[in-house]
Write a protein that holds these residues in place. Structure first.
Motif, PDB file in Angstrom:
ATOM      1  N   SER A 162       0.828  -1.216   0.000  1.00 48.86           N
ATOM      2  CA  SER A 162       0.000   0.000   0.000  1.00 48.86           C
ATOM      3  C   SER A 162       0.854   1.254   0.000  1.00 48.86           C
ATOM      4  N   VAL A 163       1.882   1.276   0.835  1.00 52.20           N
ATOM      5  CA  VAL A 163       2.768   2.450   0.902  1.00 52.20           C
ATOM      6  C   VAL A 163       3.478   2.646  -0.435  1.00 52.20           C
ATOM      7  N   LEU A 164       3.987   1.553  -1.008  1.00 54.30           N
ATOM      8  CA  LEU A 164       4.673   1.661  -2.304  1.00 54.30           C
ATOM      9  C   LEU A 164       3.729   2.132  -3.400  1.00 54.30           C
ATOM     10  N   ALA A 165       2.489   1.636  -3.381  1.00 52.92           N
ATOM     11  CA  ALA A 165       1.516   2.040  -4.400  1.00 52.92           C
ATOM     12  C   ALA A 165       1.211   3.529  -4.293  1.00 52.92           C
ATOM     13  N   VAL A 166       0.975   4.008  -3.090  1.00 53.86           N
ATOM     14  CA  VAL A 166       0.668   5.431  -2.898  1.00 53.86           C
ATOM     15  C   VAL A 166       1.867   6.293  -3.286  1.00 53.86           C
ATOM     16  N   ALA A 167       3.052   5.927  -2.790  1.00 55.02           N
ATOM     17  CA  ALA A 167       4.244   6.717  -3.104  1.00 55.02           C
ATOM     18  C   ALA A 167       4.534   6.690  -4.606  1.00 55.02           C
ATOM     19  N   GLY A 168       4.382   5.516  -5.217  1.00 56.24           N
ATOM     20  CA  GLY A 168       4.621   5.401  -6.657  1.00 56.24           C
ATOM     21  C   GLY A 168       3.671   6.251  -7.470  1.00 56.24           C
TER      22      GLY A 168
END
Length: 179
Positions: free
Chosen positions: A124-130
């Motif tokens: 989730s964090v990677l998806a949002v940051a990406g």
């Protein structure tokens, strides 16, 4: 296990492959001499390679994600096979070590950090940051870094889908008998 579990498993494989493709495409765009030099310094001997694999796997809690990232680096020409072998060996050691340390310390619960380093939280964090980098930046390097992050998030999501689809097999006596 019914037909929907099989469809879910196939869908998980498809999502995992799409995430891997997205991440590798981003790595191809991002792979410049600085990244290659950094990885060369971090993997110039077997012990450093193994240590890198242990650290990355400990952070992501997924040796599969580490192996897929390494495969992406090899596919994009950033790493060679000699460098990758040590990192993959370290990924396997990292999985075992992380599980052992967590069980030894009896670390469990609902803390923010544990939820964050869980593969679903990390995805989730990677998806949002990406997506923030892809949509909010005008620089190609930032968009490419966002594509790599989003690809890794999709890859982790695919692994979660596959894990959920085969979860009913853990209680199946027929499956246990086959093994």
């Amino acid at each position: 296990m019914d037909i929907f579990d099989l469809l879910s498993l196939a869908g998980g494989v498809a999502v995992l492959l799409f995430g891997m493709r997205t991440m590798v495409n981003g790595l191809h765009s991002f792979a410049d001499y600085r990244l290659q030099n950094l990885l060369t310094r971090l993997t110039d001997n077997v012990f450093k390679s193994i240590l890198l694999g242990v650290v990355v796997t400990s952070i992501t809690h997924s040796s599969a994600a580490t192996v897929v990232m390494v495969a992406g680096f090899v596919g994009s020409g950033v790493m060679n096979l000699h460098q990758a072998v040590g990192v993959i060996m370290g990924a396997n050691i990292g999985t075992t070590t992380t599980a052992w340390l967590l069980s030894l310390a009896n670390i469990q619960g609902d803390s923010f950090i544990l939820k964050l380093i869980n593969p679903s939280g990390l995805a989730s964090v990677l998806a949002v940051a990406g997506m923030m980098l892809i949509l909010g930046s005008n620089k190609n390097k930032n968009k490419t870094a966002g594509e790599i992050m989003a690809g890794l998030a999709i890859l982790l999501l695919g692994m979660q889908i596959m894990s959920g689809s085969v979860a009913p097999l853990k209680d199946s006596l027929q499956f246990e008998g086959m093994l």
